[in-house]
Design a protein around this motif. Structure first.
Motif, mmCIF file in Angstrom:
data_model
loop_
_atom_site.group_PDB
_atom_site.id
_atom_site.type_symbol
_atom_site.label_atom_id
_atom_site.label_comp_id
_atom_site.label_asym_id
_atom_site.label_seq_id
_atom_site.Cartn_x
_atom_site.Cartn_y
_atom_site.Cartn_z
ATOM 1 N N MET A 23 0.823 -1.209 0.000
ATOM 2 C CA MET A 23 0.000 0.000 0.000
ATOM 3 C C MET A 23 0.862 1.266 0.000
ATOM 4 O O MET A 23 0.353 2.375 0.115
ATOM 5 C CB MET A 23 -0.912 -0.002 1.235
ATOM 6 N N GLY A 24 2.193 1.060 -0.103
ATOM 7 C CA GLY A 24 3.104 2.197 -0.197
ATOM 8 C C GLY A 24 3.491 2.815 1.138
ATOM 9 O O GLY A 24 3.891 3.984 1.187
ATOM 10 N N MET A 25 3.373 2.058 2.234
ATOM 11 C CA MET A 25 3.777 2.614 3.530
ATOM 12 C C MET A 25 4.517 1.572 4.357
ATOM 13 O O MET A 25 4.416 0.373 4.103
ATOM 14 C CB MET A 25 2.571 3.139 4.296
ATOM 15 N N SER A 26 5.243 2.070 5.322
ATOM 16 C CA SER A 26 5.990 1.178 6.202
ATOM 17 C C SER A 26 5.097 0.704 7.341
ATOM 18 O O SER A 26 4.025 1.266 7.596
ATOM 19 C CB SER A 26 7.199 1.908 6.789
ATOM 20 N N LEU A 27 5.558 -0.307 8.039
ATOM 21 C CA LEU A 27 4.840 -0.800 9.209
ATOM 22 C C LEU A 27 4.775 0.291 10.276
ATOM 23 O O LEU A 27 3.761 0.461 10.948
ATOM 24 C CB LEU A 27 5.541 -2.048 9.743
ATOM 25 N N SER A 28 5.837 1.055 10.408
ATOM 26 C CA SER A 28 5.866 2.165 11.364
ATOM 27 C C SER A 28 4.792 3.197 11.045
ATOM 28 O O SER A 28 4.083 3.677 11.935
ATOM 29 C CB SER A 28 7.253 2.821 11.349
ATOM 30 N N THR A 29 4.627 3.522 9.770
ATOM 31 C CA THR A 29 3.595 4.473 9.361
ATOM 32 C C THR A 29 2.205 3.914 9.666
ATOM 33 O O THR A 29 1.327 4.623 10.161
ATOM 34 C CB THR A 29 3.715 4.778 7.858
ATOM 35 N N ALA A 30 2.014 2.616 9.416
ATOM 36 C CA ALA A 30 0.721 1.981 9.687
ATOM 37 C C ALA A 30 0.399 2.023 11.181
ATOM 38 O O ALA A 30 -0.735 2.314 11.568
ATOM 39 C CB ALA A 30 0.727 0.548 9.175
#
Length: 102
Positions: A23-30
């Motif tokens: 989805m174009g994001m890191s786990l940290s961003t999620a």
């Protein structure tokens, strides 16, 4: 910026990381999104439901292990306590304590 450390099953972490990466994001961003949405909702941002693939009620064996661990932690049971599940096991243990051969 603060740092958050969480224990997560390796498989769950890998699958979630792959999902969010797609989805174009890191786990940290999620995780940040989840926490921010929790604040916005003033609670968990989704309706928690029981996952039917996980046993939520401990088995008898697990319950016994939990009680035993707690008793040891509280000093009610010595760490080297012997567990006897049957009458014969009790008798055998008592014979050993008395110094008699089985």
């Amino acid at each position: 910026m603060g740092k958050l450390v969480a224990n997560v099953d390796d498989d769950v972490k890998a699958r979630a990381a792959a999902l969010y990466e797609s989805m174009g994001m890191s786990l940290s961003t999620a995780v940040n999104m989840f926490l921010r949405q929790s604040l916005e909702e003033d609670g968990v941002p989704f309706r928690p439901r029981r996952y039917t693939g996980v046993r939520l009620t401990p088995t008898e064996k697990t319950r016994r292990a939990m009680v035993e661990a707690e008793a040891k932690e509280l000093g009610l049971l010595p760490d080297d306590a012997v567990e006897c599940r049957t009458e014969e096991e009790v008798r055998e243990h008592l014979r050993k304590l008395r110094g008699h051969a089985a």
